[in-house]
Scaffold this motif. Structure first.
Motif, mmCIF file in Angstrom:
data_model
loop_
_atom_site.group_PDB
_atom_site.id
_atom_site.type_symbol
_atom_site.label_atom_id
_atom_site.label_comp_id
_atom_site.label_asym_id
_atom_site.label_seq_id
_atom_site.Cartn_x
_atom_site.Cartn_y
_atom_site.Cartn_z
ATOM 1 N N LEU A 99 -30.163 -86.243 28.942
ATOM 2 C CA LEU A 99 -29.815 -85.957 30.309
ATOM 3 C C LEU A 99 -30.128 -87.005 31.064
ATOM 4 O O LEU A 99 -30.996 -87.666 31.298
ATOM 5 C CB LEU A 99 -31.123 -84.577 30.872
ATOM 6 C CG LEU A 99 -30.925 -84.089 32.371
ATOM 7 C CD1 LEU A 99 -29.883 -83.079 32.448
ATOM 8 C CD2 LEU A 99 -32.320 -83.381 32.591
ATOM 9 N N VAL A 100 -28.910 -87.302 31.836
ATOM 10 C CA VAL A 100 -28.587 -88.531 32.502
ATOM 11 C C VAL A 100 -28.317 -88.506 33.980
ATOM 12 O O VAL A 100 -27.647 -87.490 34.705
ATOM 13 C CB VAL A 100 -27.183 -89.126 31.875
ATOM 14 C CG1 VAL A 100 -26.989 -90.675 32.501
ATOM 15 C CG2 VAL A 100 -27.272 -89.451 30.440
ATOM 16 N N SER A 101 -29.023 -89.214 34.778
ATOM 17 C CA SER A 101 -29.090 -88.972 36.250
ATOM 18 C C SER A 101 -28.658 -90.632 36.493
ATOM 19 O O SER A 101 -29.205 -91.448 36.282
ATOM 20 C CB SER A 101 -30.258 -88.741 36.905
ATOM 21 O OG SER A 101 -30.790 -87.607 36.610
ATOM 22 N N ILE A 102 -27.239 -90.484 37.392
ATOM 23 C CA ILE A 102 -26.841 -91.745 37.896
ATOM 24 C C ILE A 102 -26.788 -91.949 39.217
ATOM 25 O O ILE A 102 -26.398 -91.010 39.919
ATOM 26 C CB ILE A 102 -25.442 -92.079 37.281
ATOM 27 C CG1 ILE A 102 -25.322 -92.061 35.879
ATOM 28 C CG2 ILE A 102 -24.465 -93.324 37.795
ATOM 29 C CD1 ILE A 102 -26.011 -93.006 35.236
ATOM 30 N N ASP A 103 -27.540 -92.964 40.014
ATOM 31 C CA ASP A 103 -27.652 -93.154 41.396
ATOM 32 C C ASP A 103 -26.610 -94.473 41.650
ATOM 33 O O ASP A 103 -26.948 -95.403 40.955
ATOM 34 C CB ASP A 103 -29.116 -93.272 41.665
ATOM 35 C CG ASP A 103 -29.302 -93.113 43.239
ATOM 36 O OD1 ASP A 103 -28.343 -93.253 43.953
ATOM 37 O OD2 ASP A 103 -30.537 -93.504 43.734
ATOM 38 N N CYS A 104 -25.947 -94.514 42.722
ATOM 39 C CA CYS A 104 -24.700 -95.470 42.867
ATOM 40 C C CYS A 104 -24.808 -95.597 44.512
ATOM 41 O O CYS A 104 -24.914 -94.592 45.285
ATOM 42 C CB CYS A 104 -23.752 -94.847 42.324
ATOM 43 S SG CYS A 104 -22.522 -96.415 42.300
ATOM 44 N N GLY A 105 -24.644 -96.906 44.700
ATOM 45 C CA GLY A 105 -24.449 -97.091 46.163
ATOM 46 C C GLY A 105 -23.316 -98.161 46.414
ATOM 47 O O GLY A 105 -23.051 -98.983 45.504
ATOM 48 N N ALA A 106 -22.704 -97.882 47.410
ATOM 49 C CA ALA A 106 -21.516 -99.098 47.846
ATOM 50 C C ALA A 106 -21.618 -99.758 49.239
ATOM 51 O O ALA A 106 -22.031 -98.567 50.066
ATOM 52 C CB ALA A 106 -20.295 -98.678 47.358
ATOM 53 N N ILE A 107 -21.323 -100.602 49.583
ATOM 54 C CA ILE A 107 -21.165 -101.230 51.116
ATOM 55 C C ILE A 107 -19.678 -101.568 51.274
ATOM 56 O O ILE A 107 -19.048 -102.219 50.395
ATOM 57 C CB ILE A 107 -21.986 -102.471 51.141
ATOM 58 C CG1 ILE A 107 -23.513 -102.392 50.718
ATOM 59 C CG2 ILE A 107 -21.991 -102.871 52.468
ATOM 60 C CD1 ILE A 107 -24.107 -103.739 50.587
ATOM 61 N N LEU A 108 -19.037 -101.035 52.206
ATOM 62 C CA LEU A 108 -17.693 -101.109 52.666
ATOM 63 C C LEU A 108 -17.581 -101.290 54.333
ATOM 64 O O LEU A 108 -18.036 -100.399 54.894
ATOM 65 C CB LEU A 108 -16.777 -99.995 52.171
ATOM 66 C CG LEU A 108 -15.310 -100.245 52.490
ATOM 67 C CD1 LEU A 108 -14.765 -101.534 51.586
ATOM 68 C CD2 LEU A 108 -14.429 -98.987 52.270
#
Length: 264
Positions: A99-108
């Protein structure tokens, strides 16, 4: 018409600023889709991190997480009993049924997008599938509460109410992880106010048109208690039970909630 705004509000953005945040959010959505497509048996979480960073930088954006208070990755990769903030590494290799949880963020262009989702490597157990779906439904309930004239804890209460409704529906003992929740977001990734994942409604700053929050329930199949490992980042359930994490960045609009981290 001039809208009345209460003195204490969840910070709000103009329509143009929300569009800029949605552009950053679209980069995050694309990175998450690419990571899920790459998540197969035998792939390390470091390889998933490399996939996400390539998508983010390829879109002209910058990973929000990389270097944030020293965090080394472009994603948080949290597998099985890891709730949040798992550090991508070469040693963590995905196996069938994980069971995989991926948290991701980006600045644009100076604006942040922040989103997370949970999925399985191959076929999940029924319990893990129920856990992930319950967490998603809790997030959706929180999103639905992002309404002009409401208050911060209306979102909290909606998440809590749906969590326990899902627990009854699925026949599972679900716990809302203690001490973690959502947050304000804009030109910084983490802004006030903190958004609890449970609580009584009608409290806290008001929701107004343009208010933005990252809504992110974290549920487990066991205890609500967690421990941070010696790396000072990785959060695990104290009883080893599996956990799930779903998140979207959301804005209040005159037409209802607007998800700013849509996935292609």
């Amino acid at each position: 018409m001039v809208r009345f705004r209460p003195k204490k509000t969840v910070p709000f953005r103009s329509a143009g600023e929300l569009d800029a945040m949605a552009a950053a959010g679209a980069v995050v959505g694309a990175a998450l889709v690419a990571v899920r497509d790459a998540a197969r048996v035998g792939v390390s979480t470091l390889e998933l991190d490399e996939v996400a960073e390539a998508v983010i930088r390829g879109a002209g954006a910058t990973p929000s997480f990389k270097g944030y208070h020293g965090f080394p990755g472009s994603i948080c990769s949290s597998v099985n009993e890891v709730v949040v903030h798992g550090i991508p590494d070469r040693a963590t290799v995905l196996a069938a049924g994980d069971l995989v949880s991926i948290d991701c963020g980006a600045i644009l262009d100076g604006w942040h997008g922040d989103s997370a989702w949970t999925f399985g490597v191959g076929e999940l157990s029924e319990a893990d599938a129920d856990l992930s779906e319950a967490t998603r439904l809790a997030m959706e309930a929180g999103i639905a509460a992002m309404l002009e004239g409401g208050h911060l804890t209306d979102v909290s209460h909606a998440i809590e109410t749906e969590t326990y409704a899902a627990a009854r529906r699925f026949g599972r003992d679900l716990a809302i992880v203690d001490g973690y929740g959502g947050h304000g977001i804009g030109r910084e990734m983490h802004l006030d106010p903190f958004l609890p994942n449970e609580g009584k409604p009608g409290r806290g700053p008001a929701l107004v048109v343009g208010s933005t929050l990252a809504i992110e329930p974290m549920l487990s199949l066991g205890t609500a208690s967690t421990t941070v490992l010696d790396d000072d980042w990785t959060v695990v359930t104290d009883d080893g039970s599996r956990a799930a994490h779903w998140e979207h960045t959301v804005a209040v609009t005159a037409d209802g909630p607007r998800i700013l981290t849509l996935r292609p």
